[in-house]
Design a protein around this motif. Structure first.
Motif, PDB file in Angstrom:
ATOM      1  N   CYS A  14       0.872  -1.181   0.000  1.00  0.00           N
ATOM      2  CA  CYS A  14       0.000   0.000   0.000  1.00  0.00           C
ATOM      3  C   CYS A  14       0.904   1.224   0.000  1.00  0.00           C
ATOM      4  O   CYS A  14       2.065   1.142   0.412  1.00  0.00           O
ATOM      5  CB  CYS A  14      -0.859   0.032   1.266  1.00  0.00           C
ATOM      6  N   LYS A  16       0.577   3.763   1.917  1.00  0.00           N
ATOM      7  CA  LYS A  16       0.814   4.098   3.325  1.00  0.00           C
ATOM      8  C   LYS A  16      -0.028   3.142   4.156  1.00  0.00           C
ATOM      9  O   LYS A  16      -1.078   2.696   3.699  1.00  0.00           O
ATOM     10  CB  LYS A  16       0.337   5.548   3.521  1.00  0.00           C
ATOM     11  N   LYS A  17       0.437   2.836   5.337  1.00  0.00           N
ATOM     12  CA  LYS A  17      -0.303   1.893   6.177  1.00  0.00           C
ATOM     13  C   LYS A  17      -1.369   2.649   6.977  1.00  0.00           C
ATOM     14  O   LYS A  17      -1.063   3.617   7.687  1.00  0.00           O
ATOM     15  CB  LYS A  17       0.691   1.208   7.121  1.00  0.00           C
ATOM     16  N   CYS A  18      -2.616   2.215   6.883  1.00  0.00           N
ATOM     17  CA  CYS A  18      -3.694   2.853   7.657  1.00  0.00           C
ATOM     18  C   CYS A  18      -3.577   2.422   9.129  1.00  0.00           C
ATOM     19  O   CYS A  18      -3.166   1.290   9.391  1.00  0.00           O
ATOM     20  CB  CYS A  18      -5.050   2.437   7.111  1.00  0.00           C
ATOM     21  N   TYR A  20      -5.600   1.483  11.365  1.00  0.00           N
ATOM     22  CA  TYR A  20      -6.448   0.414  11.909  1.00  0.00           C
ATOM     23  C   TYR A  20      -6.180  -0.927  11.239  1.00  0.00           C
ATOM     24  O   TYR A  20      -6.788  -1.933  11.580  1.00  0.00           O
ATOM     25  CB  TYR A  20      -7.928   0.769  11.720  1.00  0.00           C
ATOM     26  N   CYS A  21      -5.257  -0.933  10.272  1.00  0.00           N
ATOM     27  CA  CYS A  21      -5.139  -2.084   9.373  1.00  0.00           C
ATOM     28  C   CYS A  21      -4.320  -3.220   9.977  1.00  0.00           C
ATOM     29  O   CYS A  21      -3.179  -3.030  10.375  1.00  0.00           O
ATOM     30  CB  CYS A  21      -4.487  -1.640   8.064  1.00  0.00           C
ATOM     31  N   PHE A  23      -4.282  -6.088   8.041  1.00  0.00           N
ATOM     32  CA  PHE A  23      -4.064  -6.958   6.873  1.00  0.00           C
ATOM     33  C   PHE A  23      -2.566  -7.066   6.618  1.00  0.00           C
ATOM     34  O   PHE A  23      -1.797  -6.200   7.047  1.00  0.00           O
ATOM     35  CB  PHE A  23      -4.726  -6.380   5.614  1.00  0.00           C
ATOM     36  N   SER A  25       0.041  -6.146   4.725  1.00  0.00           N
ATOM     37  CA  SER A  25       0.432  -5.196   3.671  1.00  0.00           C
ATOM     38  C   SER A  25       1.541  -4.311   4.218  1.00  0.00           C
ATOM     39  O   SER A  25       1.577  -4.000   5.411  1.00  0.00           O
ATOM     40  CB  SER A  25      -0.761  -4.344   3.242  1.00  0.00           C
ATOM     41  N   GLY A  70      -5.753  -7.045  -1.620  1.00  0.00           N
ATOM     42  CA  GLY A  70      -4.535  -6.630  -0.943  1.00  0.00           C
ATOM     43  C   GLY A  70      -4.791  -6.165   0.468  1.00  0.00           C
ATOM     44  O   GLY A  70      -5.779  -6.566   1.082  1.00  0.00           O
ATOM     45  N   GLY A  71      -3.956  -5.196   0.913  1.00  0.00           N
ATOM     46  CA  GLY A  71      -3.081  -4.397   0.108  1.00  0.00           C
ATOM     47  C   GLY A  71      -3.836  -3.510  -0.900  1.00  0.00           C
ATOM     48  O   GLY A  71      -5.033  -3.357  -0.849  1.00  0.00           O
ATOM     49  N   THR A  72      -3.073  -3.029  -1.832  1.00  0.00           N
ATOM     50  CA  THR A  72      -3.621  -2.150  -2.855  1.00  0.00           C
ATOM     51  C   THR A  72      -3.121  -2.615  -4.226  1.00  0.00           C
ATOM     52  O   THR A  72      -2.071  -2.153  -4.690  1.00  0.00           O
ATOM     53  CB  THR A  72      -3.168  -0.689  -2.586  1.00  0.00           C
ATOM     54  N   ASN A 105      -7.619   1.405  -4.535  1.00  0.00           N
ATOM     55  CA  ASN A 105      -7.819   2.493  -3.570  1.00  0.00           C
ATOM     56  C   ASN A 105      -7.694   3.832  -4.266  1.00  0.00           C
ATOM     57  O   ASN A 105      -6.827   4.011  -5.135  1.00  0.00           O
ATOM     58  CB  ASN A 105      -6.798   2.388  -2.427  1.00  0.00           C
ATOM     59  N   ARG A 142      -5.835   7.184   5.945  1.00  0.00           N
ATOM     60  CA  ARG A 142      -6.064   6.940   4.510  1.00  0.00           C
ATOM     61  C   ARG A 142      -5.365   8.023   3.695  1.00  0.00           C
ATOM     62  O   ARG A 142      -5.212   9.151   4.168  1.00  0.00           O
ATOM     63  CB  ARG A 142      -7.571   6.950   4.190  1.00  0.00           C
TER      64      ARG A 142
END
Ligand code: SF4
Length: 401
Positions: A14, A16-18, A20-21, A23, A25, A70-72, A105, A142
């Motif tokens: 991704c 940038k890492k969110c 709350y994530c 996953f 990635s 993903g990911g993105t 995204n 985000r």
């Protein structure tokens, strides 16, 4: 006769890492794809090698759905997704009407990529919006704003996507019922074919879980419930059919790939950490990027035969040894009852060779009496009240160890 199979392809990068994530990635930055000799090329190579390692078994299957997630995935360059799809098509036979989804995204999709996806036969696109409010998006980490979402949505439509999903989220820090309703209203104006509406979960180990200020700004339980109820009322009034607790679709647009997961169908996952349920076994690839890259790439140099590469891959897979009939029955009920069509006693018998009532008669009858379940001609499903307290009902479907 070839059996149905679904494929999942994981792109673990991704921009940038969110916060709350949880996953799998990695933050790769905006210029990730432009750096020469970056991990992207190695990853794509490994992914394609892994897909090719199934060449010796692929003629037993017909691919019903493909999901590039993903990911993105839209962080990749034009040409990358072509390579993945060409590899899939060279190994597996896809049904002419296969559902092929890509997750994108906002901020990473442009017309060139969207047109490429259409040319490749990708016929469903899923856009992660989450909220239309800049402050809510910023707090989540985000990278996009509402205008970028609109640009992505428009780009997807203009490229020729007739099946678009939009992801939205409730129970965000500082979110109010009013701000959430605005998100729903604006999404409905776009008229996507599918909407996924999940509540934010605070997962242990994420930056969000350690941010006391944001945790304190999460909506109260009562407000969260009202958001949840409003989702069902507004989306259904706008012509979306709820087909799973958190998923809504216009007629004919339910996500076939997710239904495979929820019906315990078979799927193969490719890429870092990707999970599979294949030929009665559950397994996941390693979550260690370097181990994955080295094993697959070095293995592919040394071993030309697909079966030999598959055996190498198995060494770095995590095998779920706990899969037994009782576990599968529990999952079948948990996932099946989350779908509004419910669980068919006949399908249960076909899958397990046991009668649904023989295994779950007591709990089904109890919840029919409490008004949380109903049985309509052998189809057991949650009532409206049951949907609201689904966790309580579903937990009763655990079988004693
Ligand atoms: S875009 Fe999605 S996968 Fe990527 S960090 Fe954010 S939530 Fe995670």
């Amino acid at each position: 006769m070839r059996k149905n199979l679904s494929l999942y392809v994981h792109i673990p990068f991704c921009v940038k890492k969110c916060i709350y994530c949880d996953f799998l990635s990695f933050e790769a930055g905006q210029d990730f794809c432009r750096l020469p000799g970056n991990e992207r090329k190695q990853y794509l190579h490994a992914l394609c090698m892994e897909i090719m390692s199934y060449r010796s078994v692929s003629d037993r299957y017909m691919i019903n759905t493909v999901f590039i997630g993903g990911g993105t995935p839209s962080i990749l360059m034009p040409g990358d997704i072509s390579l993945i799809m060409a590899t899939i098509r060279s190994v597996f036979k896809l049904r002419p009407d296969a559902e092929i989804t890509i997750e994108v995204n906002p901020g990473t999709l442009d017309a060139e990529k969207a047109e490429e996806y259409i040319r490749l036969g990708i016929n469903r696109i899923s856009i992660g919006l989450q909220s239309v409010h800049e402050e809510e998006l910023r707090m989540l980490g985000r990278i996009h704003n509402y205008d970028q979402f609109m640009a992505s949505f428009q780009t997807a439509r203009e490229a020729g996507f007739h099946n678009i999903n939009v992801d939205i989220m409730s129970a965000l820090p500082k979110q109010t019922i009013h701000s959430y309703l605005e998100t729903i209203e604006k999404v409905l104006k776009c008229s996507p074919e599918h909407i996924s509406a999940y509540s934010l979960m605070v997962e242990a180990g994420t930056p969000l879980s350690e941010d006391e200020e944001l945790i304190a700004a999460l909506p109260e339980e009562d407000a969260e419930r009202k958001m949840y109820e409003a989702t069902g009322i507004l989306l259904q009034a706008a012509g979306y059919r709820r087909y799973e607790i958190s998923n809504y679709a216009k007629e004919g647009y339910a996500c076939r790939h997710n239904i495979v997961y929820w019906s315990l169908g078979e799927y193969l996952g490719f890429g870092l950490g990707a999970a599979s349920f294949f030929e009665g076994r559950r397994f996941s690839n390693t979550r260690d990027l370097l181990l994955y890259l080295h094993t697959v790439c070095d293995g592919a140099v040394k071993e030309q035969r697909p079966e030999a590469l598959r055996r190498l891959l198995q060494k770095i897979q995590i095998r779920d040894e706990d899969v037994n009939t009782e576990r599968l029955m529990e999952e079948y009920m948990f996932l099946g009852l989350r779908m509004m069509k419910g669980v068919s006693a006949e399908d249960f018998y076909t899958y397990f060779g046991h009668s649904l009532y023989e295994v779950y008669g007591e709990v089904i009858k109890r919840h029919i009496r409490t008004g949380l379940l109903l049985d309509e001609g052998g189809i057991v499903r949650l009532t409206d009240r049951g949907i609201d307290v689904s966790n309580v009902v579903l937990s009763d479907f655990l079988l004693d160890p």
